[in-house]
Scaffold this motif. Sequence first.
Motif, PDB file in Angstrom:
ATOM      1  N   ARG A   1       0.845  -1.206   0.000  1.00 50.14           N
ATOM      2  CA  ARG A   1       0.000   0.000   0.000  1.00 50.14           C
ATOM      3  C   ARG A   1       0.877   1.252   0.000  1.00 50.14           C
ATOM      4  O   ARG A   1       0.573   2.239  -0.647  1.00 50.14           O
ATOM      5  N   ILE A   2       1.981   1.193   0.738  1.00 51.53           N
ATOM      6  CA  ILE A   2       2.916   2.326   0.762  1.00 51.53           C
ATOM      7  C   ILE A   2       3.540   2.503  -0.615  1.00 51.53           C
ATOM      8  O   ILE A   2       3.597   3.614  -1.148  1.00 51.53           O
TER       9      ILE A   2
ATOM     10  N   GLU B   1       2.351   1.556  -3.447  1.00 52.51           N
ATOM     11  CA  GLU B   1       1.315   2.004  -4.384  1.00 52.51           C
ATOM     12  C   GLU B   1       1.145   3.519  -4.333  1.00 52.51           C
ATOM     13  O   GLU B   1       1.027   4.172  -5.371  1.00 52.51           O
ATOM     14  N   ARG B   2       1.153   4.090  -3.137  1.00 51.75           N
ATOM     15  CA  ARG B   2       1.040   5.550  -3.007  1.00 51.75           C
ATOM     16  C   ARG B   2       2.255   6.250  -3.613  1.00 51.75           C
ATOM     17  O   ARG B   2       2.127   7.240  -4.334  1.00 51.75           O
ATOM     18  N   VAL B   3       3.438   5.722  -3.324  1.00 51.52           N
ATOM     19  CA  VAL B   3       4.674   6.323  -3.852  1.00 51.52           C
ATOM     20  C   VAL B   3       4.684   6.259  -5.380  1.00 51.52           C
ATOM     21  O   VAL B   3       4.887   7.267  -6.065  1.00 51.52           O
TER      22      VAL B   3
ATOM     23  N   GLY C   1       2.192   5.545  -7.538  1.00 47.08           N
ATOM     24  CA  GLY C   1       1.071   6.257  -8.154  1.00 47.08           C
ATOM     25  C   GLY C   1       1.341   7.750  -8.222  1.00 47.08           C
ATOM     26  O   GLY C   1       1.041   8.412  -9.217  1.00 47.08           O
ATOM     27  N   GLY C   2       1.939   8.295  -7.170  1.00 47.81           N
ATOM     28  CA  GLY C   2       2.298   9.709  -7.156  1.00 47.81           C
ATOM     29  C   GLY C   2       3.343  10.051  -8.203  1.00 47.81           C
ATOM     30  O   GLY C   2       3.257  11.088  -8.869  1.00 47.81           O
TER      31      GLY C   2
ATOM     32  N   GLU D   1       1.634  10.002 -11.652  1.00 44.09           N
ATOM     33  CA  GLU D   1       0.772  11.174 -11.857  1.00 44.09           C
ATOM     34  C   GLU D   1       1.570  12.423 -12.214  1.00 44.09           C
ATOM     35  O   GLU D   1       1.085  13.282 -12.950  1.00 44.09           O
TER      36      GLU D   1
ATOM     37  N   ASP E   1      -1.100  -1.858 -11.061  1.00 43.22           N
ATOM     38  CA  ASP E   1      -0.986  -2.706  -9.878  1.00 43.22           C
ATOM     39  C   ASP E   1      -1.565  -4.064 -10.226  1.00 43.22           C
ATOM     40  O   ASP E   1      -2.706  -4.167 -10.659  1.00 43.22           O
TER      41      ASP E   1
END
Length: 147
Positions: free
Chosen positions: A68-69, A71-73, A75-76, A79, A88
Amino acid sequence: MNPVAALLVLVALVVVTTVLGLVWRARSGRIRAADGIRVSADELGDDVHFGDDATIVEFSTEFCGPCRIAERVLGGVAEKHDGVAFVDVDLAARPHLASRFGVVQTPTILLLDAAGGIRARISGVPRAADVEEQLATIAEETHVVVS
Protein backbone atom coordinates in the motif's frame (compact mmCIF):
# COMPACT_ATOMS: atom_id res chain seq x y z
CA MET A 1 23.82 -29.24 26.67
CA ASN A 2 25.72 -27.22 29.22
CA PRO A 3 24.70 -23.60 29.92
CA VAL A 4 27.81 -22.10 28.28
CA ALA A 5 27.23 -23.98 25.01
CA ALA A 6 23.54 -23.02 25.03
CA LEU A 7 24.47 -19.37 25.56
CA LEU A 8 26.99 -19.48 22.70
CA VAL A 9 24.40 -21.01 20.35
CA LEU A 10 21.89 -18.32 21.34
CA VAL A 11 24.39 -15.51 20.77
CA ALA A 12 25.38 -16.99 17.39
CA LEU A 13 21.73 -17.16 16.32
CA VAL A 14 21.15 -13.54 17.31
CA VAL A 15 24.26 -12.41 15.39
CA VAL A 16 23.35 -14.36 12.25
CA THR A 17 19.75 -13.13 12.35
CA THR A 18 20.89 -9.53 12.83
CA VAL A 19 23.33 -9.71 9.91
CA LEU A 20 20.72 -11.25 7.62
CA GLY A 21 18.20 -8.59 8.63
CA LEU A 22 20.66 -5.79 7.91
CA VAL A 23 21.50 -7.26 4.49
CA TRP A 24 17.80 -7.62 3.64
CA ARG A 25 17.09 -4.07 4.78
CA ALA A 26 19.97 -2.67 2.74
CA ARG A 27 18.73 -4.38 -0.44
CA SER A 28 15.04 -3.57 0.03
CA GLY A 29 13.82 -0.75 -2.20
CA ARG A 30 17.00 -0.65 -4.29
CA ILE A 31 16.76 -0.45 -8.05
CA ARG A 32 18.54 -3.20 -9.96
CA ALA A 33 19.07 -3.54 -13.68
CA ALA A 34 16.81 -6.07 -15.37
CA ASP A 35 17.08 -8.47 -18.25
CA GLY A 36 14.92 -6.51 -20.71
CA ILE A 37 12.44 -9.28 -21.48
CA ARG A 38 9.24 -7.97 -23.01
CA VAL A 39 5.93 -7.74 -21.21
CA SER A 40 2.60 -7.30 -22.97
CA ALA A 41 -0.24 -5.37 -21.37
CA ASP A 42 -2.61 -8.25 -22.09
CA GLU A 43 -0.69 -10.72 -19.94
CA LEU A 44 -0.99 -8.38 -16.93
CA GLY A 45 -4.75 -7.92 -17.16
CA ASP A 46 -7.69 -7.16 -19.38
CA ASP A 47 -7.87 -3.41 -18.80
CA VAL A 48 -4.15 -2.72 -18.56
CA HIS A 49 -2.68 0.08 -20.69
CA PHE A 50 0.98 0.97 -20.84
CA GLY A 51 2.29 4.53 -20.82
CA ASP A 52 3.66 6.20 -23.94
CA ASP A 53 7.09 6.66 -22.33
CA ALA A 54 7.24 4.16 -19.45
CA THR A 55 5.15 1.95 -17.23
CA ILE A 56 5.50 1.14 -13.54
CA VAL A 57 4.20 -2.34 -12.68
CA GLU A 58 3.72 -3.29 -9.03
CA PHE A 59 3.10 -6.90 -8.07
CA SER A 60 1.22 -6.92 -4.78
CA THR A 61 -1.24 -8.84 -2.65
CA GLU A 62 -4.30 -7.66 -0.77
CA PHE A 63 -2.85 -8.10 2.72
CA CYS A 64 0.63 -6.70 2.05
CA GLY A 65 1.19 -3.56 4.14
CA PRO A 66 4.32 -2.35 2.33
CA CYS A 67 2.44 -2.77 -0.98
CA ARG A 68 0.00 0.00 0.00
CA ILE A 69 2.92 2.33 0.76
CA ALA A 70 4.61 1.46 -2.54
CA GLU A 71 1.32 2.00 -4.38
CA ARG A 72 1.04 5.55 -3.01
CA VAL A 73 4.67 6.32 -3.85
CA LEU A 74 4.52 4.87 -7.37
CA GLY A 75 1.07 6.26 -8.15
CA GLY A 76 2.30 9.71 -7.16
CA VAL A 77 5.35 9.40 -9.38
CA ALA A 78 3.23 8.29 -12.35
CA GLU A 79 0.77 11.17 -11.86
CA LYS A 80 3.62 13.71 -11.95
CA HIS A 81 4.93 12.52 -15.32
CA ASP A 82 3.04 12.60 -18.60
CA GLY A 83 3.45 9.38 -20.54
CA VAL A 84 4.05 7.23 -17.45
CA ALA A 85 1.40 4.70 -16.42
CA PHE A 86 1.07 2.83 -13.13
CA VAL A 87 -0.29 -0.74 -13.08
CA ASP A 88 -0.99 -2.71 -9.88
CA VAL A 89 -1.18 -6.48 -10.39
CA ASP A 90 -2.72 -8.58 -7.60
CA LEU A 91 -0.76 -11.83 -7.49
CA ALA A 92 -3.59 -13.58 -5.65
CA ALA A 93 -5.71 -13.12 -8.78
CA ARG A 94 -2.86 -13.92 -11.20
CA PRO A 95 -0.49 -16.30 -9.37
CA HIS A 96 1.12 -17.58 -12.59
CA LEU A 97 2.75 -14.16 -13.02
CA ALA A 98 4.87 -14.73 -9.89
CA SER A 99 6.81 -17.50 -11.60
CA ARG A 100 6.80 -15.75 -14.98
CA PHE A 101 8.53 -12.68 -13.52
CA GLY A 102 10.42 -14.31 -10.63
CA VAL A 103 8.49 -12.55 -7.87
CA VAL A 104 9.58 -13.88 -4.47
CA GLN A 105 8.34 -11.01 -2.32
CA THR A 106 5.73 -8.30 -2.48
CA PRO A 107 5.92 -5.59 -3.45
CA THR A 108 8.02 -6.27 -6.50
CA ILE A 109 8.14 -3.44 -9.01
CA LEU A 110 9.13 -3.53 -12.66
CA LEU A 111 9.96 -0.40 -14.63
CA LEU A 112 9.14 -0.89 -18.30
CA ASP A 113 10.18 1.16 -21.30
CA ALA A 114 7.69 2.29 -23.96
CA ALA A 115 8.00 -1.05 -25.78
CA GLY A 116 7.27 -3.10 -22.63
CA GLY A 117 10.88 -4.13 -22.01
CA ILE A 118 11.80 -4.60 -18.36
CA ARG A 119 14.51 -2.02 -17.66
CA ALA A 120 14.68 -2.13 -13.86
CA ARG A 121 13.43 -4.20 -10.94
CA ILE A 122 12.78 -3.22 -7.33
CA SER A 123 11.96 -5.46 -4.37
CA GLY A 124 10.38 -3.61 -1.47
CA VAL A 125 9.23 -0.01 -1.13
CA PRO A 126 11.33 2.35 -3.27
CA ARG A 127 12.06 6.02 -2.73
CA ALA A 128 10.15 8.28 -5.14
CA ALA A 129 13.34 10.14 -6.11
CA ASP A 130 15.06 6.89 -7.10
CA VAL A 131 12.12 5.85 -9.28
CA GLU A 132 11.96 9.28 -10.94
CA GLU A 133 15.69 9.14 -11.66
CA GLN A 134 15.38 5.70 -13.25
CA LEU A 135 12.35 6.82 -15.30
CA ALA A 136 14.38 9.78 -16.59
CA THR A 137 17.13 7.38 -17.65
CA ILE A 138 14.62 5.15 -19.43
CA ALA A 139 13.09 8.16 -21.21
CA GLU A 140 16.52 9.40 -22.32
CA GLU A 141 17.56 6.02 -23.67
CA THR A 142 14.31 5.37 -25.52
CA HIS A 143 14.05 8.84 -27.05
CA VAL A 144 17.52 9.00 -28.55
CA VAL A 145 17.41 10.72 -31.90
CA VAL A 146 19.68 9.22 -34.52
CA SER A 147 20.90 11.78 -37.05
